[in-house]
Design a protein around this motif. Structure first.
Motif, short mmCIF file in Angstrom:
data_model
loop_
_atom_site.label_atom_id
_atom_site.label_comp_id
_atom_site.label_asym_id
_atom_site.label_seq_id
_atom_site.Cartn_x
_atom_site.Cartn_y
_atom_site.Cartn_z
N LEU A 178 -10.60 9.93 3.27
CA LEU A 178 -10.68 8.57 3.82
C LEU A 178 -10.62 7.53 2.72
CD1 LEU A 178 -13.42 9.04 6.57
CD2 LEU A 178 -10.99 8.56 6.93
N GLY A 179 -11.29 7.77 1.63
CA GLY A 179 -11.29 6.81 0.54
C GLY A 179 -9.94 6.67 -0.13
N SER A 180 -9.11 7.70 -0.08
CA SER A 180 -7.82 7.65 -0.78
C SER A 180 -6.68 7.12 0.08
CB SER A 180 -7.48 9.05 -1.29
OG SER A 180 -7.33 9.95 -0.21
N ILE A 181 -6.75 7.29 1.40
CA ILE A 181 -5.59 6.91 2.22
C ILE A 181 -5.91 5.89 3.29
CG2 ILE A 181 -4.62 9.21 1.87
CD1 ILE A 181 -5.31 9.81 4.79
N SER A 182 -7.15 5.46 3.43
CA SER A 182 -7.50 4.58 4.55
C SER A 182 -6.79 3.23 4.49
CB SER A 182 -9.02 4.36 4.58
OG SER A 182 -9.46 3.80 3.37
N ARG A 183 -6.47 2.75 3.29
CA ARG A 183 -5.83 1.44 3.17
C ARG A 183 -4.34 1.48 3.52
NH1 ARG A 183 -8.31 -1.14 -2.45
NH2 ARG A 183 -10.52 -1.15 -1.78
N SER A 184 -3.68 2.57 3.22
CA SER A 184 -2.22 2.63 3.39
C SER A 184 -1.78 3.33 4.65
CB SER A 184 -1.59 3.34 2.18
OG SER A 184 -2.11 4.65 2.06
N VAL A 185 -2.66 4.13 5.27
CA VAL A 185 -2.20 4.94 6.38
C VAL A 185 -2.03 4.14 7.67
CG1 VAL A 185 -4.48 5.63 7.22
CG2 VAL A 185 -2.57 7.19 7.47
N GLY A 186 -2.76 3.04 7.81
CA GLY A 186 -2.72 2.29 9.06
C GLY A 186 -1.34 1.73 9.37
N ASP A 187 -0.75 1.03 8.42
CA ASP A 187 0.57 0.43 8.63
C ASP A 187 1.63 1.50 8.85
OD1 ASP A 187 -0.60 -2.04 8.33
OD2 ASP A 187 -0.13 -2.17 6.18
N LEU A 188 1.55 2.59 8.11
CA LEU A 188 2.54 3.65 8.26
C LEU A 188 2.43 4.32 9.62
CD1 LEU A 188 2.37 5.26 4.70
CD2 LEU A 188 4.14 3.74 5.61
N CYS A 189 1.21 4.54 10.09
CA CYS A 189 1.04 5.12 11.43
C CYS A 189 1.53 4.17 12.52
CB CYS A 189 -0.43 5.47 11.65
SG CYS A 189 -0.98 6.95 10.76
N ASP A 190 1.30 2.88 12.34
CA ASP A 190 1.81 1.90 13.31
C ASP A 190 3.34 1.91 13.34
OD1 ASP A 190 -0.77 1.23 13.91
OD2 ASP A 190 -0.81 -0.51 12.58
N ALA A 191 3.95 2.00 12.15
CA ALA A 191 5.42 2.06 12.10
C ALA A 191 5.94 3.33 12.75
CB ALA A 191 5.87 1.99 10.64
#
Length: 292
Positions: A178-191
Motif C-alpha cells: 500500500l505504501g509503494s503503489i497507493s499514490r499511482s494505482v488509483g488513476d491507472l485503475c480508473d483508466a
C-alpha cells in the motif's frame, strides 16, 4: 545530439546526488558493517577451532563435517518453513492490499487492524496461535473434535509455526504494498475501468505489476526473518527435527562447551542462506527495472 547532451547533463547531476546520499548513509552503515563483520569473523574462527572457548587454538573442520546430516536436515526444515510462510504472507498481504485499494471505506478498517498486529511480539503471537490451534484449544472446542482434531501444534508439518508467521507477516506485506503503489494505482485503475476492464482484470493487470517490486522486497525480508526467527518455532514446533535457529540456540546454551563450534556452524549456514536470498531479490528487482 541535443538528446545526448541532455542525457549527459542529467547523468552528471545524478552522480553528485548519489555521492552525497552515500556519504549521508555512512554514519549508519559503517557501525553495522563493523559489528556484523566482527561477529561473522568470530563465528567463523570458532567454527573451525581457531578461537576456542577452552584449550589451545587448533584448526579442525569436525564441526562442519561431524554432524552434516543433521545440519542438512535442519536447513531443509528451515527453508520449508520460511518458503511456505513467505508464500502465504505474500498472497494474503496482496489480497489485503487489493481489498483496501478497491474498498476505501471498509478498507480503512482492514488497514488499521492489519497495522495493529505489527507491533505485537512474535512470542505473544505464538502463544495466541498455540491457544487457538492446540489440542483442547479454542478451535478444537469450537468444532467439537476432541478425538479427530489434527496435531497442528508440535506436529510434523509445523502448521502452527507457519500460521503464526503468515498471520504476522501478511500485515507487513500489505502495508508495504500500500505504501509503494497507493499514490499511482488509483488513476491507472480508473483508466483501465474506462476501457472496460473488470475488477479482477484491474487487479491482475494493473495492481499486480505495480506491486511486484514491493512484493519482492517484502518476500526477501519475510523469508530472512522467518529463517532466523526462534520464538515461534521453539514454542509451536516439534522437538525434532529442529529448524536452524532452534538448533543454534540449543547448542550454544548447552552445558557441553564442545558443542559451541556446531552452534556457530548452524548460525553461519543461516547467514549464508539469508545472503543468497537477499542477493536473489536484488537481481529480481534490477531485472524488473531494466524491463520497464
Amino acid at each position: 545530439m541535443a538528446a545526448r547532451r541532455r542525457f549527459s547533463s542529467t547523468a552528471g547531476r545524478r552522480a553528485p546526488v548519489k555521492g552525497r546520499a552515500a556519504l549521508l548513509a555512512l554514519p549508519a552503515v559503517v557501525p553495522i558493517v563493523v559489528v556484523v563483520g566482527v561477529s561473522l569473523t568470530a563465528a567463523g574462527l570458532q567454527s573451525v577451532g581457531l578461537m576456542p572457548f577452552f584449550g589451545p587454538p587448533q584448526f579442525s573442520a569436525d564441526a562442519w563435517a561431524g554432524d552434516a546430516d543433521e545440519l542438512v536436515r535442519s536447513s531443509a526444515i528451515s527453508l520449508y518453513i520460511a518458503a511456505v510462510s513467505t508464500l502465504l504472507s505474500l498472497v494474503v498481504g496482496f489480497v489485503l492490499a487489493a481489498y483496501v485499494l478497491a474498498m476505501p471505506r471498509t478498507g480503512r478498517i482492514v488497514e488499521t487492524l492489519s497495522a495493529a498486529t505489527i507491533p505485537i511480539p512474535h512470542v505473544i503471537g505464538a502463544g495466541a496461535i498455540g491457544l487457538l490451534l492446540s489440542d483442547s484449544g479454542f478451535l478444537e472446542r469450537l468444532l467439537g473434535m476432541p478425538d479427530a482434531f489434527p496435531a497442528l501444534v508440535s506436529g510434523p508439518w509445523f502448521v502452527a509455526v507457519i500460521a503464526e508467521y503468515a498471520w504476522k507477516e501478511s500485515a507487513f506485506v500489505a502495508l508495504v504494498v500500500l505504501g509503494s503503489i497507493s499514490r499511482s494505482v488509483g488513476d491507472l485503475c480508473d483508466a483501465a475501468a474506462t476501457l472496460g476492464a473488470f475488477a479482477g482484470q484491474r487487479i491482475i493487470r494493473v495492481v499486480l505489476p505495480l506491486a511486484v517490486p514491493s512484493l519482492a522486497v517484502s518476500a526477501a525480508i519475510v523469508f530472512v526473518y522467518t529463517l532466523g526467527s526462534y520464538e515461534a518455532a521453539w514454542l509451536l514446533g516439534p522437538t525434532t527435527p529442529e529448524p536452524l535457529p532452534v538448533r543454534a540456540v540449543r547448542l550454544f546454551t548447552s552445558v557441553d562447551l564442545a558443542a559451541r563450534p556446531q552452534a556457530m556452524v548452524t548460525a553461519l549456514v543461516s547467514v549464508a542462506v539469508s545472503v543468497a536470498v537477499i542477493s536473489t531479490a536484488i537481481l529480481v528487482l534490477r531485472r524488473h527495472r531494466s524491463l520497464r
